[in-house]
Design a protein around this motif. Structure first.
Motif, PDB file in Angstrom:
ATOM      1  N   PHE A   1      27.433  33.027  39.410  1.00  0.00           N
ATOM      2  CA  PHE A   1      27.703  34.256  38.651  1.00  0.00           C
ATOM      3  C   PHE A   1      27.187  35.452  39.439  1.00  0.00           C
ATOM      4  CE2 PHE A   1      27.706  30.841  35.649  1.00  0.00           C
ATOM      5  CZ  PHE A   1      28.679  31.190  34.724  1.00  0.00           C
ATOM      6  N   GLY A   2      27.784  36.628  39.177  1.00  0.00           N
ATOM      7  CA  GLY A   2      27.390  37.832  39.902  1.00  0.00           C
ATOM      8  C   GLY A   2      26.307  38.621  39.175  1.00  0.00           C
TER       9      GLY A   2
ATOM     10  N   PRO B   1      33.300  30.494  37.606  1.00  0.00           N
ATOM     11  CA  PRO B   1      34.147  30.945  36.499  1.00  0.00           C
ATOM     12  C   PRO B   1      34.575  32.410  36.714  1.00  0.00           C
ATOM     13  CG  PRO B   1      32.013  30.118  35.714  1.00  0.00           C
ATOM     14  CD  PRO B   1      31.904  30.355  37.186  1.00  0.00           C
TER      15      PRO B   1
ATOM     16  N   LYS C   1      26.278  41.631  39.325  1.00  0.00           N
ATOM     17  CA  LYS C   1      27.048  42.774  38.809  1.00  0.00           C
ATOM     18  C   LYS C   1      26.995  42.794  37.281  1.00  0.00           C
ATOM     19  CE  LYS C   1      30.741  45.583  38.332  1.00  0.00           C
ATOM     20  NZ  LYS C   1      31.096  45.266  36.960  1.00  0.00           N
ATOM     21  N   ASP C   2      27.122  41.604  36.685  1.00  0.00           N
ATOM     22  CA  ASP C   2      27.033  41.461  35.234  1.00  0.00           C
ATOM     23  C   ASP C   2      25.658  40.869  34.923  1.00  0.00           C
ATOM     24  OD1 ASP C   2      29.957  42.105  34.464  1.00  0.00           O
ATOM     25  OD2 ASP C   2      30.136  40.688  36.106  1.00  0.00           O
TER      26      ASP C   2
ATOM     27  N   MET D   1      37.821  35.572  35.522  1.00  0.00           N
ATOM     28  CA  MET D   1      38.980  35.922  34.691  1.00  0.00           C
ATOM     29  C   MET D   1      40.162  36.295  35.575  1.00  0.00           C
ATOM     30  SD  MET D   1      37.546  37.608  31.234  1.00  0.00           S
ATOM     31  CE  MET D   1      37.294  39.266  31.814  1.00  0.00           C
TER      32      MET D   1
ATOM     33  N   GLY E   1      34.333  40.431  45.621  1.00  0.00           N
ATOM     34  CA  GLY E   1      33.129  40.024  44.882  1.00  0.00           C
ATOM     35  C   GLY E   1      33.262  38.585  44.395  1.00  0.00           C
ATOM     36  N   HIS E   2      34.424  38.284  43.755  1.00  0.00           N
ATOM     37  CA  HIS E   2      34.670  36.898  43.318  1.00  0.00           C
ATOM     38  C   HIS E   2      34.655  35.955  44.526  1.00  0.00           C
ATOM     39  CE1 HIS E   2      37.129  39.124  40.128  1.00  0.00           C
ATOM     40  NE2 HIS E   2      36.228  38.489  39.419  1.00  0.00           N
TER      41      HIS E   2
ATOM     42  N   PRO F   1      24.452  38.585  44.763  1.00  0.00           N
ATOM     43  CA  PRO F   1      24.459  40.055  44.784  1.00  0.00           C
ATOM     44  C   PRO F   1      25.841  40.677  44.562  1.00  0.00           C
ATOM     45  CG  PRO F   1      23.772  39.168  46.925  1.00  0.00           C
ATOM     46  CD  PRO F   1      24.011  38.007  46.032  1.00  0.00           C
ATOM     47  N   THR F   2      25.805  41.924  44.147  1.00  0.00           N
ATOM     48  CA  THR F   2      27.027  42.693  43.882  1.00  0.00           C
ATOM     49  C   THR F   2      27.696  43.137  45.178  1.00  0.00           C
ATOM     50  OG1 THR F   2      26.035  43.496  41.851  1.00  0.00           O
ATOM     51  CG2 THR F   2      27.880  44.785  42.730  1.00  0.00           C
ATOM     52  N   LEU F   3      28.969  42.850  45.298  1.00  0.00           N
ATOM     53  CA  LEU F   3      29.717  43.387  46.446  1.00  0.00           C
ATOM     54  C   LEU F   3      30.296  44.747  46.074  1.00  0.00           C
ATOM     55  CD1 LEU F   3      29.439  40.618  47.811  1.00  0.00           C
ATOM     56  CD2 LEU F   3      31.683  41.069  48.796  1.00  0.00           C
TER      57      LEU F   3
ATOM     58  N   MET G   1      32.657  46.453  43.184  1.00  0.00           N
ATOM     59  CA  MET G   1      33.998  45.882  42.999  1.00  0.00           C
ATOM     60  C   MET G   1      34.122  45.344  41.578  1.00  0.00           C
ATOM     61  SD  MET G   1      34.637  43.942  46.536  1.00  0.00           S
ATOM     62  CE  MET G   1      34.687  44.885  48.051  1.00  0.00           C
TER      63      MET G   1
ATOM     64  N   LEU H   1      31.437  34.655  45.769  1.00  0.00           N
ATOM     65  CA  LEU H   1      30.882  33.527  45.006  1.00  0.00           C
ATOM     66  C   LEU H   1      31.523  32.213  45.467  1.00  0.00           C
ATOM     67  CD1 LEU H   1      30.926  34.876  41.294  1.00  0.00           C
ATOM     68  CD2 LEU H   1      29.264  35.352  43.070  1.00  0.00           C
TER      69      LEU H   1
ATOM     70  N   HIS I   1      38.856  39.756  43.553  1.00  0.00           N
ATOM     71  CA  HIS I   1      38.514  40.697  44.617  1.00  0.00           C
ATOM     72  C   HIS I   1      37.422  40.053  45.478  1.00  0.00           C
ATOM     73  CE1 HIS I   1      35.022  41.492  42.120  1.00  0.00           C
ATOM     74  NE2 HIS I   1      35.792  41.896  41.130  1.00  0.00           N
TER      75      HIS I   1
HETATM   76  P1  AMP Z   1      35.017  38.400  36.021  1.00  0.00           P
HETATM   77  O1  AMP Z   1      36.288  37.848  36.571  1.00  0.00           O
HETATM   78  O2  AMP Z   1      34.958  39.886  36.037  1.00  0.00           O
HETATM   79  O3  AMP Z   1      34.617  37.778  34.709  1.00  0.00           O
HETATM   80  O4  AMP Z   1      33.902  37.973  37.060  1.00  0.00           O
HETATM   81  C1  AMP Z   1      33.727  36.635  37.448  1.00  0.00           C
HETATM   82  C2  AMP Z   1      32.414  36.513  38.177  1.00  0.00           C
HETATM   83  O5  AMP Z   1      32.433  37.352  39.331  1.00  0.00           O
HETATM   84  C3  AMP Z   1      31.228  36.977  37.318  1.00  0.00           C
HETATM   85  O6  AMP Z   1      30.140  36.089  37.524  1.00  0.00           O
HETATM   86  C4  AMP Z   1      30.936  38.338  37.857  1.00  0.00           C
HETATM   87  O7  AMP Z   1      29.596  38.743  37.704  1.00  0.00           O
HETATM   88  C5  AMP Z   1      31.285  38.161  39.337  1.00  0.00           C
HETATM   89  N1  AMP Z   1      31.566  39.467  39.941  1.00  0.00           N
HETATM   90  C6  AMP Z   1      32.334  40.459  39.438  1.00  0.00           C
HETATM   91  N2  AMP Z   1      32.299  41.536  40.240  1.00  0.00           N
HETATM   92  C7  AMP Z   1      31.495  41.218  41.281  1.00  0.00           C
HETATM   93  C8  AMP Z   1      31.052  41.928  42.445  1.00  0.00           C
HETATM   94  N3  AMP Z   1      31.439  43.176  42.692  1.00  0.00           N
HETATM   95  N4  AMP Z   1      30.220  41.288  43.293  1.00  0.00           N
HETATM   96  C9  AMP Z   1      29.800  40.014  43.038  1.00  0.00           C
HETATM   97  N5  AMP Z   1      30.192  39.303  41.971  1.00  0.00           N
HETATM   98  C10 AMP Z   1      31.018  39.894  41.093  1.00  0.00           C
END
Ligand code: AMP
Length: 297
Positions: free
Chosen positions: A144-145, A25, A147-148, A27, A33-34, A172-174, A182, A37, A31
């Motif tokens: 899920f990341g 999932p 990061k959150d 939004m 990070g997404h 893990p967080t990228l 990110m 996943l 980048h």
């Molecule tokens: P978002 O689009 O910001 O809601 O993020 C979607 C998913 O990507 C969420 O599970 C976030 O935790 C994950 N995510 C966002 N930034 C990063 C990152 N830098 N590294 C890894 N996962 C991330």
């Protein structure tokens, strides 16, 4: 890669999938990070569904719902290159049809503290939309990341409470080469603010060094040192600096077990969050978690 925009089409596409399904999932505003996943899902699951949906119910009235970066064409190109199977990009009306009342909420300290204290509507919006996505896509795994970090733990709790048969995988967080996590919201930063934002990874690194190399165990002392470090950056305003238990996110006074250091800092008008695990060597809980390979940040 198939792009579907309605819930009915998504259910249909899901019904045709044999084998394991992974859901990522997002939004949008994608980048690396997404994409990390998506890659993990691609390597673990037979079918990978990525959702792109800027969820209005998790934004407060004064937050950045309207300004949030949206570029469907670009996101689709990136997902095509990752070989995602299905992209689910519904409209707000599809996700919240007239008369919608399936709100899903996790109650208690886990959702009231930290992000919950600063963004009272946030977790109710997240758990509602994620529960709806999980019920539509019915994946075996959802990614899920870290990061959150709080969101990840809240979603895990929600899936348990709702008895959804899904494994919630945390990854893990990228980071950018200079250490900034990110985030789609990094696009809001001016070049001066982008430089100032480096105070977050710097503070996390300081925290890690104090706990893991210098043996600091007093959480107040740690938080003071980090707040001092952040305050030296003129563009930064602290929402919180917190030290919590790694799993439960309960505030710690003594760092005597695996912990999480969480930051929320506003740089100009952009609110950034980041976190790092703190692993005080020698404690039994730390060694147990290490054996289970439980640290991902
Ligand atoms: P978002 O689009 O910001 O809601 O993020 C979607 C998913 O990507 C969420 O599970 C976030 O935790 C994950 N995510 C966002 N930034 C990063 C990152 N830098 N590294 C890894 N996962 C991330």
């Amino acid at each position: 890669m198939r792009v579907v925009e309605t819930v009915a089409e998504m259910r249909q596409a899901r019904a045709a999938m044999g084998g394991g399904v992974g859901l990522v999932p997002t939004m949008g505003g994608l980048h690396e990070g997404h994409l990390s996943l998506v890659r993990r899902a691609r390597s673990a699951d037979d079918h990978v569904v990525v959702s792109l949906f800027v969820n209005p119910s998790q934004f407060g009235p004064k937050e950045d719902f309207d300004a949030y970066p949206r570029d469907l064409e670009r996101d689709l190109r990136l997902l095509e290159a990752e070989d995602a199977h299905v992209v689910f990009a519904p409209s707000v009306e599809e996700m919240y049809p007239p008369g919608f009342d399936e709100w899903v909420e996790v109650r208690g300290p886990l959702t009231e503290r930290l992000e919950g204290a600063f963004r009272p509507q946030f977790f109710r919006g997240v758990t509602t939309v994620v529960a709806r996505l999980l019920r539509i896509v019915r994946p075996q795994r959802a990614y899920f990341g870290e990061k959150d970090a709080q969101q990840l733990r809240v979603v895990r709790r929600m899936a348990e409470e709702q008895r959804l048969p899904v494994e919630i995988v945390g990854l893990p967080t990228l980071r950018e080469p200079d250490g900034l996590a990110m985030s789609s919201r990094n696009a809001y930063l001016t070049s001066e603010e982008r430089q100032a934002a480096l105070v977050l990874p710097r503070a996390l690194e300081l925290g890690r060094t104090m706990v893991e190399c210098e043996g600091v165990r007093d959480a107040d002392r740690l938080k003071e040192a980090l707040a001092d470090c952040i305050r030296r950056e003129p563009l930064a305003r602290i929402d919180y600096v917190a030290v919590t238990d790694y799993e439960t996110l309960e505030e710690l006074t003594v760092i005597d077990r695996p912990a999480l250091l969480l930051l929320a800092v506003r740089i100009g008008s952009t609110r950034l969050i980041d976190n790092a695990s703190l692993i005080p060597g020698g404690s039994e809980a730390t060694e147990e978690l290490r054996r289970r390979g439980g640290f991902s940040t």
